[in-house]
Motif scaffolding. Structure first.
Motif, PDB file in Angstrom:
ATOM      1  N   TYR A 265      47.514  33.502  41.872  1.00  0.00           N
ATOM      2  CA  TYR A 265      47.859  33.420  40.452  1.00  0.00           C
ATOM      3  C   TYR A 265      49.375  33.417  40.260  1.00  0.00           C
ATOM      4  O   TYR A 265      49.893  32.786  39.357  1.00  0.00           O
TER       5      TYR A 265
ATOM      6  N   PRO B 120      44.373  35.312  32.421  1.00  0.00           N
ATOM      7  CA  PRO B 120      43.762  34.434  33.432  1.00  0.00           C
ATOM      8  C   PRO B 120      42.386  33.905  33.028  1.00  0.00           C
ATOM      9  O   PRO B 120      41.960  32.846  33.492  1.00  0.00           O
TER      10      PRO B 120
ATOM     11  N   ALA C 162      50.282  31.483  36.564  1.00  0.00           N
ATOM     12  CA  ALA C 162      50.728  32.408  35.528  1.00  0.00           C
ATOM     13  C   ALA C 162      51.728  31.738  34.595  1.00  0.00           C
ATOM     14  O   ALA C 162      51.668  31.893  33.369  1.00  0.00           O
TER      15      ALA C 162
ATOM     16  N   ALA D 207      38.898  34.070  37.801  1.00  0.00           N
ATOM     17  CA  ALA D 207      40.359  34.126  37.747  1.00  0.00           C
ATOM     18  C   ALA D 207      40.787  35.507  37.308  1.00  0.00           C
ATOM     19  O   ALA D 207      40.203  36.090  36.385  1.00  0.00           O
TER      20      ALA D 207
ATOM     21  N   GLU E 179      44.572  38.376  37.835  1.00  0.00           N
ATOM     22  CA  GLU E 179      46.016  38.408  38.074  1.00  0.00           C
ATOM     23  C   GLU E 179      46.384  38.179  39.541  1.00  0.00           C
ATOM     24  O   GLU E 179      47.551  38.035  39.871  1.00  0.00           O
TER      25      GLU E 179
ATOM     26  N   LEU F  14      42.880  32.599  41.493  1.00  0.00           N
ATOM     27  CA  LEU F  14      41.933  31.742  40.788  1.00  0.00           C
ATOM     28  C   LEU F  14      41.078  31.049  41.839  1.00  0.00           C
ATOM     29  O   LEU F  14      41.614  30.511  42.814  1.00  0.00           O
TER      30      LEU F  14
END
Length: 255
Positions: free
Chosen positions: A50, A21, A69, A35, A37, A40
Motif C-alpha cells: 500500500y 484503502p 496510498a 486492501a 494500510e 492490496l
C-alpha cells in the motif's frame, strides 16, 4: 459557458492527508479481494504494497513515484461546481502504474487482448471506439454515450470527436497515459482546454479554463469516470475510469 482564470491559487496541496484503502475494494469489488494500510490483493492473487519506499517529499516525487496510498491522498469532488481547483489539487492524477497494468494489461499486447469495440453516438450517427472490457469498463462507457445522446444539442456537441485507446506516454513524461489501458476518453479536443498550453512546469501557477458542460461531466461521474477539469492541471477533454475515487467511502462531499 464560463471560462475561469485563477488569480490567486490556494497554497493547499492536499485537502485530505490519506484515503481509505477500502475505497479500492468498493470501487473494484469484482477485481480486488482485500486492501488495508499494508497491502492490496487482487482476486487473482497479485499483491501490492500500500506504501512504497520511494521519495514523495515534493510534488514531482508524488506524481512520478505515486503508490496506492498516494492515489487517494486527494479526494475527488464528484458533482461539484465549476469553482477552479486549488493549487496542485489533482485528485486522480497521481497514479501507481503497476496497479493499472495488473488490472488492464501489463503491456501493449496484453492490453489489446482486452479491448472490445463500443458504439459511441454522434450528432451525425455513431463511431466505433476501442475500450477495455476488464471490470465492465466498456459497458459503462457505452451507457454513458447513450445518456449523453439524450442531452440537448448544445451540450451534445461537446461529446463529438471522441478518442479512446492509444498506447502512449503522457506528454513530456515516461508515464503511461490512461488511454494506453483503454479506460479513458477525450471529447471535443479542438475546443477544450489543456494546462500545458499555458505552462510547462508542474509547479507553475496557472489560470483555470473550461468549456465542457457539467451535464456531460456528471453523467461520466455517475458511472465511475473522473474528469480532468477537476484538476488544477486541467485537462477538460479528458475522462478516465477511476471508481476508487468515486466510492462512497472516498468521494468528497459535493459543494
Amino acid at each position: 459557458m464560463r471560462i475561469f482564470t485563477l488569480f490567486a491559487a490556494s497554497a493547499l496541496l492536499f485537502s485530505h492527508l490519506s484515503g481509505n484503502p477500502q475505497c479500492y475494494v468498493e470501487g473494484y469489488n469484482d477485481l480486488i479481494a482485500s486492501a488495508d494500510e499494508n497491502a492490496l490483493i487482487l482476486k487473482d492473487g497479485t499483491k501490492f504494497p500500500y506504501h512504497t519506499d520511494s521519495s514523495k517529499s515534493s510534488w514531482e516525487d508524488k506524481i512520478n513515484n505515486a503508490d496506492l496510498a498516494t492515489q487517494l491522498i486527494q479526494s475527488y469532488d464528484a458533482g461539484g461546481s465549476e469553482t477552479p481547483p486549488p493549487y496542485l489539487f489533482d485528485p486522480g492524477r497521481l497514479r501507481y502504474q503497476p496497479f493499472f497494468q495488473s488490472l488492464y494489461g501489463k503491456n501493449k499486447k496484453e492490453i489489446e487482448k482486452n479491448l472490445v469495440t463500443i458504439t459511441w453516438p454522434t450528432l451525425g450517427g455513431s463511431v466505433k471506439l476501442p475500450v477495455n472490457k476488464v471490470g465492465g469498463v466498456d459497458k459503462k462507457l457505452y451507457a454513458i454515450g447513450q445518456e449523453i445522446s439524450k442531452l440537448p444539442k448544445r451540450d451534445r456537441i461537446w461529446a463529438e470527436g471522441a478518442t479512446t485507446y492509444a498506447y502512449r506516454v503522457i506528454k513530456d513524461t515516461d508515464r503511461l497515459s490512461m488511454h494506453s489501458f483503454g479506460i479513458a476518453i477525450d471529447l471535443a479536443p479542438a475546443k477544450t482546454q489543456y494546462w500545458k498550453d499555458e505552462a510547462a512546469s508542474e509547479t507553475a501557477h496557472i489560470g483555470y479554463k473550461n468549456t465542457m458542460p457539467l451535464s456531460i461531466v456528471r453523467i461520466f461521474e455517475k458511472h465511475g469516470f473522473i474528469w480532468g477539469g477537476r484538476w488544477y492541471h486541467y485537462d477538460t477533454m479528458h475522462f478516465e475510469y477511476r471508481p476508487e475515487l468515486l466510492a462512497s467511502s472516498c468521494v468528497a462531499t459535493a459543494k
